[in-house]
Design a protein around this motif. Structure first.
Motif, short mmCIF file in Angstrom:
data_model
loop_
_atom_site.label_atom_id
_atom_site.label_comp_id
_atom_site.label_asym_id
_atom_site.label_seq_id
_atom_site.Cartn_x
_atom_site.Cartn_y
_atom_site.Cartn_z
N GLU A 1 0.82 -1.20 0.00
CA GLU A 1 0.00 0.00 0.00
C GLU A 1 0.86 1.26 0.00
O GLU A 1 0.54 2.25 -0.67
N THR A 2 1.96 1.21 0.74
CA THR A 2 2.87 2.35 0.77
C THR A 2 3.43 2.62 -0.63
O THR A 2 3.51 3.77 -1.07
N TYR A 3 3.81 1.55 -1.31
CA TYR A 3 4.35 1.71 -2.66
C TYR A 3 3.28 2.23 -3.62
O TYR A 3 3.55 3.12 -4.44
N LEU A 4 2.06 1.69 -3.53
CA LEU A 4 0.98 2.14 -4.42
C LEU A 4 0.66 3.62 -4.19
O LEU A 4 0.44 4.39 -5.14
N GLN A 5 0.63 4.03 -2.93
CA GLN A 5 0.39 5.44 -2.62
C GLN A 5 1.53 6.32 -3.13
O GLN A 5 1.31 7.43 -3.63
N ALA A 6 2.75 5.81 -3.03
CA ALA A 6 3.90 6.56 -3.52
C ALA A 6 3.82 6.74 -5.03
O ALA A 6 4.14 7.81 -5.57
N CYS A 7 3.41 5.69 -5.74
CA CYS A 7 3.25 5.78 -7.19
C CYS A 7 2.17 6.79 -7.55
O CYS A 7 2.29 7.54 -8.54
N LEU A 8 1.10 6.81 -6.74
CA LEU A 8 0.02 7.76 -6.98
C LEU A 8 0.51 9.19 -6.82
O LEU A 8 0.18 10.07 -7.62
N GLN A 9 1.33 9.43 -5.83
CA GLN A 9 1.83 10.78 -5.58
C GLN A 9 2.86 11.22 -6.61
O GLN A 9 2.95 12.39 -6.96
N THR A 10 3.67 10.28 -7.09
CA THR A 10 4.71 10.64 -8.07
C THR A 10 4.22 10.55 -9.50
O THR A 10 4.94 10.90 -10.44
N GLY A 11 2.99 10.08 -9.68
CA GLY A 11 2.42 10.00 -11.02
C GLY A 11 3.04 8.92 -11.88
O GLY A 11 3.16 9.07 -13.10
N THR A 12 3.46 7.81 -11.27
CA THR A 12 4.07 6.71 -12.02
C THR A 12 3.19 5.48 -11.96
O THR A 12 2.39 5.29 -11.04
N VAL A 13 3.36 4.65 -12.96
CA VAL A 13 2.62 3.38 -13.00
C VAL A 13 3.32 2.37 -12.12
O VAL A 13 4.53 2.15 -12.26
N PRO A 14 2.64 1.74 -11.18
CA PRO A 14 3.28 0.74 -10.30
C PRO A 14 3.88 -0.40 -11.10
O PRO A 14 3.29 -0.88 -12.06
N ALA A 15 5.06 -0.82 -10.70
CA ALA A 15 5.73 -1.94 -11.36
C ALA A 15 5.25 -3.24 -10.69
O ALA A 15 5.43 -3.43 -9.49
N SER A 16 4.63 -4.11 -11.48
CA SER A 16 4.10 -5.35 -10.92
C SER A 16 5.20 -6.20 -10.29
O SER A 16 4.98 -6.87 -9.29
N CYS A 17 6.41 -6.14 -10.90
CA CYS A 17 7.51 -6.93 -10.34
C CYS A 17 7.89 -6.43 -8.95
O CYS A 17 8.27 -7.21 -8.08
N CYS A 18 7.76 -5.15 -8.72
CA CYS A 18 8.06 -4.59 -7.41
C CYS A 18 7.02 -5.05 -6.38
O CYS A 18 7.37 -5.43 -5.27
N LEU A 19 5.76 -5.06 -6.77
CA LEU A 19 4.70 -5.51 -5.86
C LEU A 19 4.89 -6.97 -5.48
O LEU A 19 4.65 -7.37 -4.34
N ARG A 20 5.35 -7.78 -6.45
CA ARG A 20 5.54 -9.21 -6.18
C ARG A 20 6.70 -9.47 -5.22
O ARG A 20 6.68 -10.44 -4.48
N GLN A 21 7.71 -8.61 -5.26
CA GLN A 21 8.94 -8.89 -4.51
C GLN A 21 9.04 -8.15 -3.18
O GLN A 21 10.00 -8.35 -2.45
N LEU A 22 8.07 -7.33 -2.84
CA LEU A 22 8.18 -6.53 -1.63
C LEU A 22 8.27 -7.36 -0.36
O LEU A 22 8.77 -6.90 0.66
N GLY A 23 7.81 -8.57 -0.41
CA GLY A 23 7.90 -9.43 0.77
C GLY A 23 9.16 -10.27 0.83
O GLY A 23 9.34 -11.05 1.75
N GLU A 24 10.06 -10.10 -0.15
CA GLU A 24 11.27 -10.91 -0.22
C GLU A 24 12.48 -10.13 0.26
O GLU A 24 12.43 -8.91 0.44
N ALA A 25 13.60 -10.83 0.43
CA ALA A 25 14.82 -10.19 0.92
C ALA A 25 15.54 -9.43 -0.18
O ALA A 25 16.28 -8.48 0.09
N SER A 26 15.32 -9.82 -1.44
CA SER A 26 15.98 -9.15 -2.57
C SER A 26 14.93 -8.53 -3.48
O SER A 26 13.93 -9.16 -3.81
#
Length: 526
Positions: free
Chosen positions: A67-92
């Motif tokens: 949610e933090t990343y999605l809100q950040a994308c909303l504020q910066t006017g960028t399209v969320p990267a699906s790969c980033c959403l998938r990996q946010l729970g991982e160590a890398s």
């Protein structure tokens, strides 16, 4: 940094309002009042609330980061990267070559500002420029979990180097940083060198494929003289030469932590080789030195040997793609023989043709140092005409046939990890019991390690479709003999075979599909 904090405060304010509303409803229930009905919320807010009440804490934290990343994308006017959403729970977090650009980098930085789980951040090839780099560096001044950072090929230039340098002065967690291909010049070298001069945290630094020249080499040399943390430094593909090369070696001379130094594809030449020789006389920590393509000729090799004759710690020396001849190669090997304390295990002169004197000397040296692996291109002169090193294959096969042992078992015993590869040094050491002379042993290794990788690759081909039985021919260098005798539980029989591509050769010389060079194929037909 202030901008990132400001954006995060905006996110937190919404959360505080929700918490205030929940506390108010709870108070009304205790007083016997009906909870006040708030305004109707949209489905997205209701979905968020359901996730926040999940019983699993880990899932809740993951949702919060997303949610933090999605809100950040909303504020910066960028399209969320699906790969980033998938990996946010991982160590890398691997986001290489996703075209994030400066706005996308800012959104990622905002999401990672307070993250305590991600330890590796890969952002190579995202056209971050100085602006996007600044956002990431501001985040890293606060983040305490990321230890590995890759910002290669992002056109950071001087402004980006300045941001990285400021971060390094504040961050005490980054241990590895890759900054290859960022168009850094000598001014950028000064920024980075100043930040790393007293650093003892960063142990791996990649500055390859940049534009460091003589002044940059001087700055980096001064950094090496005082730095107490770097263990791996890659400066390949720069323009280090003359005074820059000499100054860099002066820093290496007194450095006490560096273990691997890649200087390939620069211009050290004779002045740099002489300075390196002096450095190797005093340095006691360097284990690997790569001088590939540095204009090292026979005279430069002799200057380098002035350090090798006294050094007892260097294990790997790479000198491929230099104008060396058999004279320089012989000088190197003679120096190794003289230095009884030499720790060299690998000498790579894979582009040099050697002579018979070199091969004979190598045989003598390997008697005392079986682990020494010298990679050269081939043997010139009359040696290939007066001897028949290609008979090594038949001797090798006959040895196991007479002992009723399997070649497959021989290779698998050396390949304890099952990688289908055997190091040349391990093969050379074990093959000492096989009746091969030095010429034949070297022929065998050079034949099956054409690319000088230091390993012999092998494969086991059960009922290979490209192989067909072939009758034994009498006479000539290509007589077909039974390659091995199988003693497997499946009672497999190993028969002679030849390749359709090379009908005159044993299957052991067939090229693997889709790859260059030769591979040892152990053909098994049930």
């Amino acid at each position: 940094m202030a901008q990132c904090e400001e954006d995060i405060m905006v996110l937190k304010s919404g959360e505080e309002k929700d918490q205030s509303s929940e506390q108010s409803d709870a108070q009304d229930q205790m007083e016997g009042k009906e909870p006040t009905q708030g305004p109707e919320v949209d489905s997205r807010d209701e979905w968020d609330t359901d996730l926040e009440t999940d019983d699993t804490d880990q899932r809740s934290r993951l949702v919060s980061r997303r949610e933090t990343y999605l809100q950040a994308c909303l504020q910066t006017g960028t399209v969320p990267a699906s790969c980033c959403l998938r990996q946010l729970g991982e160590a890398s977090l691997h986001l290489n070559h996703y075209g994030l650009g400066p706005p996308g980098a800012r959104a990622v930085a905002m999401a990672l500002l307070a993250d305590i789980h991600i330890t590796s951040l890969e952002l190579e090839g995202n056209f971050l420029l100085a602006e996007g780099t600044r956002s990431v560096m501001e985040m890293l001044q606060e983040n305490c979990s990321i230890q590995s950072l890759n910002l290669s090929n992002n056109r950071l230039r001087l402004a980006g180097a300045d941001s990285v340098s400021k971060m390094l002065l504040e961050n005490i967690f980054i241990k590895s940083i890759k900054l290859s291909g960022n168009e850094f010049n000598d001014d950028a070298a000064k920024c980075l060198a100043d930040a790393l001069a007293s650093d003892n945290v960063v142990n791996e630094l990649d500055l390859s494929h940049n534009k460091f020249c003589e002044t940059g080499g001087e700055q980096l040399g001064q950094m090496l003289a005082t730095n107490e943390g770097l263990e791996v430094l890659n400066l390949s593909w720069n323009h280090l030469r003359m005074s820059g090369a000499v100054a860099l070696c002066a820093g290496l001379k007194v450095n006490s932590t560096l273990k691997q130094l890649d200087l390939s594809w620069n211009g050290f030449g004779r002045p740099g080789a002489q300075a390196l020789g002096q450095a190797l006389q005093h340095n006691t920590t360097l284990l690997l030195l790569d001088l590939g393509n540095n204009h090292i000729d026979d005279e430069a090799a002799a200057l380098l040997c002035q350090g090798l004759v006294a050094n007892d710690t260097l294990r790997v020396l790479r000198l491929s793609h230099n104008p060396l001849t058999h004279i320089g190669a012989l000088t190197l090997l003679t120096t190794v023989k003289k230095n009884m304390k030499s720790a060299l295990e690998e000498i790579n002169i894979s582009t040099v043709w050697v002579n018979e004197a070199f091969v004979e000397l190598l045989a003598a040296v390997c008697q005392d140092r079986s682990s020494l692996d010298v990679r050269y291109r081939g043997i010139m002169g009359s040696i290939t005409r007066t001897k028949t090193p290609s008979a090594a294959l038949q001797i090798f096969q006959k040895f196991f046939e007479e002992r009723e042992e399997s070649i497959m078992d021989f290779f698998q015993a050396l390949d304890k990890e099952g990688t289908m590869k055997v190091s040349n040094s391990a093969f050379r050491k074990t093959a000492a019991n096989i009746p091969l002379d030095q010429h034949q042993l070297e022929w065998f290794i050079k034949t099956f390690d054409k690319d000088c990788t230091g390993t012999i690759s092998y494969s086991i081909d059960y009922e290979c479709q490209s192989l067909k039985p072939k009758r034994k021919r009498q006479g000539g260098a290509h007589d077909i003999t039974n390659p091995m005798t199988s003693r497997t539980n499946e009672s497999s029989t190993l028969t002679p075979a030849s390749c359709d591509l090379h009908p005159h050769r044993l299957c052991q010389l067939c090229p693997p599909s889709g790859h260059g060079g030769l591979r040892l194929i152990l053909s098994i037909q049930k």
